[in-house]
Design an enzyme around this catalytic site. Structure first.
Site, PDB file in Angstrom:
ATOM      1  N   LYS A 146      -8.610   6.582  -4.157  1.00  0.00           N
ATOM      2  CA  LYS A 146      -8.835   5.144  -4.332  1.00  0.00           C
ATOM      3  C   LYS A 146      -9.892   4.625  -3.356  1.00  0.00           C
ATOM      4  O   LYS A 146     -10.636   3.699  -3.655  1.00  0.00           O
ATOM      5  CB  LYS A 146      -7.508   4.413  -4.108  1.00  0.00           C
ATOM      6  CG  LYS A 146      -7.569   2.909  -4.291  1.00  0.00           C
ATOM      7  CD  LYS A 146      -6.166   2.355  -4.233  1.00  0.00           C
ATOM      8  CE  LYS A 146      -6.098   0.858  -4.259  1.00  0.00           C
ATOM      9  NZ  LYS A 146      -4.694   0.397  -4.199  1.00  0.00           N
ATOM     10  N   ASP A 181       0.136  -7.173   3.196  1.00  0.00           N
ATOM     11  CA  ASP A 181       0.251  -5.877   2.517  1.00  0.00           C
ATOM     12  C   ASP A 181      -0.619  -4.848   3.226  1.00  0.00           C
ATOM     13  O   ASP A 181      -1.841  -4.886   3.142  1.00  0.00           O
ATOM     14  CB  ASP A 181      -0.188  -6.048   1.049  1.00  0.00           C
ATOM     15  CG  ASP A 181      -0.102  -4.749   0.241  1.00  0.00           C
ATOM     16  OD1 ASP A 181       0.154  -3.683   0.835  1.00  0.00           O
ATOM     17  OD2 ASP A 181      -0.296  -4.805  -0.987  1.00  0.00           O
TER      18      ASP A 181
HETATM   19  N1  ATP Z   1       8.308   4.723   7.739  1.00  0.00           N
HETATM   20  C1  ATP Z   1       6.988   4.660   7.796  1.00  0.00           C
HETATM   21  N2  ATP Z   1       6.365   4.423   8.965  1.00  0.00           N
HETATM   22  C2  ATP Z   1       5.023   4.381   9.052  1.00  0.00           C
HETATM   23  N3  ATP Z   1       4.201   4.537   8.014  1.00  0.00           N
HETATM   24  C3  ATP Z   1       4.772   4.768   6.815  1.00  0.00           C
HETATM   25  C4  ATP Z   1       6.161   4.830   6.637  1.00  0.00           C
HETATM   26  N4  ATP Z   1       6.424   5.076   5.336  1.00  0.00           N
HETATM   27  C5  ATP Z   1       5.228   5.163   4.727  1.00  0.00           C
HETATM   28  N5  ATP Z   1       4.223   4.985   5.606  1.00  0.00           N
HETATM   29  C6  ATP Z   1       2.795   4.998   5.349  1.00  0.00           C
HETATM   30  O1  ATP Z   1       2.491   4.040   4.349  1.00  0.00           O
HETATM   31  C7  ATP Z   1       1.324   4.448   3.635  1.00  0.00           C
HETATM   32  C8  ATP Z   1       1.605   4.393   2.168  1.00  0.00           C
HETATM   33  O2  ATP Z   1       2.016   3.106   1.844  1.00  0.00           O
HETATM   34  P1  ATP Z   1       1.921   2.583   0.360  1.00  0.00           P
HETATM   35  O3  ATP Z   1       2.517   3.574  -0.560  1.00  0.00           O
HETATM   36  O4  ATP Z   1       2.424   1.206   0.363  1.00  0.00           O
HETATM   37  O5  ATP Z   1       0.341   2.599   0.213  1.00  0.00           O
HETATM   38  P2  ATP Z   1      -0.505   2.555  -1.114  1.00  0.00           P
HETATM   39  O6  ATP Z   1       0.034   1.500  -1.999  1.00  0.00           O
HETATM   40  O7  ATP Z   1      -0.631   3.919  -1.641  1.00  0.00           O
HETATM   41  O8  ATP Z   1      -1.919   2.138  -0.513  1.00  0.00           O
HETATM   42  P3  ATP Z   1      -2.863   0.884  -0.823  1.00  0.00           P
HETATM   43  O9  ATP Z   1      -2.001  -0.261  -1.186  1.00  0.00           O
HETATM   44  O10 ATP Z   1      -3.585   0.690   0.477  1.00  0.00           O
HETATM   45  O11 ATP Z   1      -3.771   1.346  -1.886  1.00  0.00           O
HETATM   46  C9  ATP Z   1       0.997   5.861   4.076  1.00  0.00           C
HETATM   47  O12 ATP Z   1      -0.077   5.833   4.999  1.00  0.00           O
HETATM   48  C10 ATP Z   1       2.293   6.302   4.751  1.00  0.00           C
HETATM   49  O13 ATP Z   1       2.042   7.259   5.753  1.00  0.00           O
HETATM   50 MG    MG Z   2      -0.214  -0.575  -2.125  1.00  0.00          MG
END
Ligand code: ATP
Ligand code: MG
Length: 560
Positions: A70, A170
C-alpha cells in the site's frame, strides 16, 4: 446485481465485511481469521498466494513475496517476481481478489461490487490507483471512502442518538490520519482531516531494526529481523522488556556467523520512537484548528489502528487532547465495518435516513497560472478548492491568454498548501487547443474543478468565446515516475536522433525569450520524457503539438 462488500485494504492487515441482517458482519479468511496479513506471494507460474500462507514465504522466498505494498500506491514503482514486473495495483488486486473470495464463501454468493477505504490523507493519484486495483480485481468500485470516516460511521450507527464532537486518531501500519467530525443524531459531518501518509507501525519496526543489526542486502536476514522487531514492539505494549534472539542471522566479512541477542526495554523503545510519535501532535492540532474547535470541545476520541495499542501513543493523544481516549470501537475491525455500512447505505440494506454522511477534501487543489510580478512572470499556485471543503464540490476560475496569438494552453493541476506550485504535488495537466488567435489577455479560458464523493478530481477547461471544451481527463499516471527521469539524457535514448532538429528549434525559441506562455518549454520537456520512456503514442502527439505551437509563434512573430 451483487451485494456490495466493504474492504479495509490496509498496509499491514486487511479486512472484509458486508451488511447482514442490518448490521456489519466480518468474513473470516481461509485460516478462519477476521484479520488477514496484507502479504502476497507470487508462485513460479504467476499465481497468487495471499495472507497468512503468503507470510510464510517472507522468510523462504522474500524475492517474490510482497508486504506493505500500500505504501507504494501511485509511486509508479515496479515490483519483480520470477523476472516479471508488477505494478503495486496488480499486487493489491490479488489481495482484493482473495478477500472477495472469502466473502463469497461466507455469503454463498458471487460478489463483484465493493466500497474500498483509503487513508483520508491519500492523494488523488493514490485514490485513483486504489480504484484501479479494485477494477483489476474484477470489482465495480462503488465508492472510495476515508478510513477515519468509516470508523465514524461504525461508531455513529451504534450511537444514533448522540450529538458530539469526535476526533478519530488512526495510526495503522503505514499511515496516520486524524479526522475531526460532528455527530448529530445520525448525521456525520466531517469538519477536517489531516495526516501523514508515511508514518505508522512499519516505521517503529524499522527503528528497532536499526538498533539490532544491519543486514545490508541480505533479504532473508532482513525479513527475520523485521519479524523480530515487530514481535518486540508488540510485546512491549504489554511488557516492560523483551529479549530479541536471532541466532545465525548474518555472516560477517570472514564468513563467520553473527547472532543477535539483545534485551530491549519499554523505555528504550519509547525514547527511540518519541520524535515520530510526538510529531502526530501537529496533525491533531491542525485538524482541530481547521475544524475551529479546541481540545476541550471534544466529547469522544476514537482510537483506530493497531499502533494505537502502543502505550506512549495513547499517552500522547491523552496529553494533547486532555481527554482519556476510550476504546469505543474495535481498532482492527472498525474501518471494514464502516466500509460495510457505507456499502449498505448505497445498496439500500441500511436506511439512509437514519445515517447521513458528509466528508471533506483533505488537500487544497488548484492550478499554476503565470502571474506578472515585480520580477517578471512566474508561476503561482492558485487554489480553487481549499482544503477541508465539504464534498462533492465544484469550483471554476477564469484565466486569460498570456501571449499574443496564443492558441493553446496547458493547465497544470496541483495539490498542496504552498503558494509555490513546485512545493506541491502535481496531479497532471490538461491541454486546451484551438483558442482563436488574438492579442494577449483578450481570450478567456474557464477552468472547472469537480471533486467527487470518492475524493477524485475531474478537471474541465473551455475557451469562453467559442465554448470549446476539452474532456479533461487529467493524466495522472506516471507523474511521480516522471520526476525521477533525467531529461538532459534524452539524446541517449533509442531513436532520439531524428528529434534533434525539432528540439534545437524549440530550444532556440525558448532561449530567445519567445516562449512567453511557457508552453513550448513544457511540451519540450514532455517530449524528451516520452522519448526516454519510448512511449510512441505520446511522442507522436507531443511532436504534433510542439510543431503547431512553434508555427503559431513564428506566425505571430511575423505579424508583430
Ligand atoms: N499490540 C500492539 N502493539 C503495538 N503495535 C501493534 C500492536 N498490534 C498491532 N500493532 C501494529 O499495528 C500495525 C497494523 O495496524 P493496522 O492493521 O491497523 O494497520 P493497517 O490498517 O494495515 O495500516 P494502514 O491503516 O496504515 O494502511 C502494525 O504495524 C502492527 O505491528
Ligand atoms: Mg488501517
Amino acid at each position: 446485481m451483487s451485494r456490495i462488500v466493504g474492504i479495509d485494504l490496509g498496509t499491514s492487515t486487511s479486512e472484509i465485511a458486508c451488511i447482514v441482517d442490518g448490521a456489519p458482519r466480518l468474513f473470516p479468511n481461509t485460516q478462519g481469521k477476521l484479520v488477514t496479513p496484507s502479504v502476497v506471494h507470487i508462485t513460479q507460474d504467476g499465481a497468487a498466494v495471499v495472507g497468512e500462507e503468503a507470510a510464510e514465504y517472507l522468510f523462504t522466498r522474500p524475492d517474490c513475496t510482497f508486504m506493505e505494498v500500500k505504501r507504494l500506491t501511485g509511486s509508479g514503482e515496479k515490483l519483480k517476481a520470477h523476472g516479471k514486473e508488477y505494478v503495486p495495483e496488480e499486487i493489491q488486486a490479488m489481495l482484493l481478489r482473495y478477500l472477495v473470495g472469502c466473502a463469497e464463501t461466507g455469503l454463498g454468493e458471487k460478489v463483484d461490487r465493493a466500497v474500498i477505504t483509503v487513508p483520508a490523507y491519500f492523494t488523488d493519484v493514490q485514490r485513483r490507483m486504489t480504484a484501479k486495483a479494485g477494477e483489476l480485481a474484477g470489482l465495480q468500485v462503488e465508492r472510495i471512502i476515508n478510513e477515519p470516516t468509516a470508523a465514524a460511521l461504525d461508531y455513529g450507527l451504534s450511537n444514533l442518538k448522540e450529538c458530539k464532537n469526535v476526533l478519530v486518531y488512526d495510526l495503522g501500519g503505514g499511515t496516520l490520519d486524524v479526522t475531526v467530525l460532528e455527530l448529530f443524531e445520525g448525521i456525520i459531518d466531517v469538519k477536517a482531516s489531516c495526516g501523514n501518509n508515511h508514518l505508522g507501525g512499519k516505521d517503529f519496526d524499522e527503528i528497532i531494526m536499526a538498533h539490532l543489526a544491519d543486514p545490508a542486502g541480505d533479504e532473508r536476514a532482513l525479513m527475520r529481523l523485521k519479524k523480530s522487531a515487530e514481535d518486540c514492539k508488540i510485546a512491549l505494549s504489554s511488557r516492560d522488556e523483551y529479549k530479541v534472539s536471532l541466532p545465525f542471522l548474518l555472516t560477517d566479512g570472514d564468513g563467520k556467523p553473527v547472532s543477535v541477542e539483545q534485551t530491549i526495554s519499554c523505555q528504550d523503545f519509547e525514547e527511540w520512537v518519541s520524535e515520530k510519535v510526538s510529531s502526530t501532535r501537529d496533525q491533531m492540532m491542525s485538524a482541530l484548528g481547521d475544524a475551529k474547535l479546541n481540545p476541550q470541545d471534544l466529547q469522544v476520541v476514537l482510537l483506530v489502528g493497531g499502533s494505537t495499542r502502543i502505550p506512549c501513543v495513547k499517552k500522547l493523544v491523552e496529553a494533547t487532547l486532555g481527554a482519556v481516549p476510550r476504546s469505543l470501537v474495535d481498532p482492527d475491525l472498525t474501518v471494514a465495518r464502516g466500509a460495510a455500512i457505507q456499502a449498505g447505505l448505497i445498496e439500500g440494506s441500511l436506511n439512509n435516513e437514519d445515517l447521513v454522511l458528509t466528508d471533506v477534501c483533505p488537500y487544497t487543489l488548484g492550478t499554476a497560472p503565470l502571474q506578472s510580478g515585480l520580477f517578471g512572470k512566474r508561476k503561482v499556485f492558485d487554489p480553487l478548492i481549499p482544503r477541508n471543503t465539504t464534498i462533492p464540490t465544484e469550483k471554476s476560475a477564469i484565466y486569460t491568454t498570456v501571449a499574443d496569438f496564443q492558441t493553446s494552453v496547458i493547465i497544470e493541476v496541483y495539490q498542496g498548501e504552498s503558494s509555490n506550485p513546485e512545493n506541491n504535488e502535481q496531479l497532471g495537466e490538461v491541454r486546451l487547443t484551438g483558442i482563436p488567435p488574438a492579442r494577449k489577455e483578450k481570450e478567456q479560458i474557464e477552468v472547472n474543478f469537480g471533486y467527487d464523493m470518492n475524493g477524485i478530481l475531474q478537471v474541465k477547461a473551455s475557451v469562453v468565446s467559442t465554448g470549446k471544451q476539452v474532456s479533461a481527463e487529467i493524466s495522472t499516471t506516471g507523474v511521480k515516475a516522471r520526476a525521477v527521469l533525467d531529461v538532459s539524457k534524452w539524446e541517449q535514448a533509442e531513436g532520439a536522433r531524428s528529434f534533434r532538429p525539432l528540439v534545437r528549434k524549440a530550444e532556440k525559441l525558448i532561449s530567445s525569450g519567445k516562449d512567453i506562455g511557457g508552453d513550448i518549454t513544457l511540451l519540450l520537456r514532455r517530449l524528451k520524457e516520452a522519448i526516454l520512456l519510448k512511449d510512441q503514442e505520446q511522442i507522436d502527439e507531443l511532436r504534433e503539438d510542439l510543431l503547431a505551437m512553434i508555427e503559431v509563434l513564428e506566425k505571430a512573430d511575423k505579424l508583430l
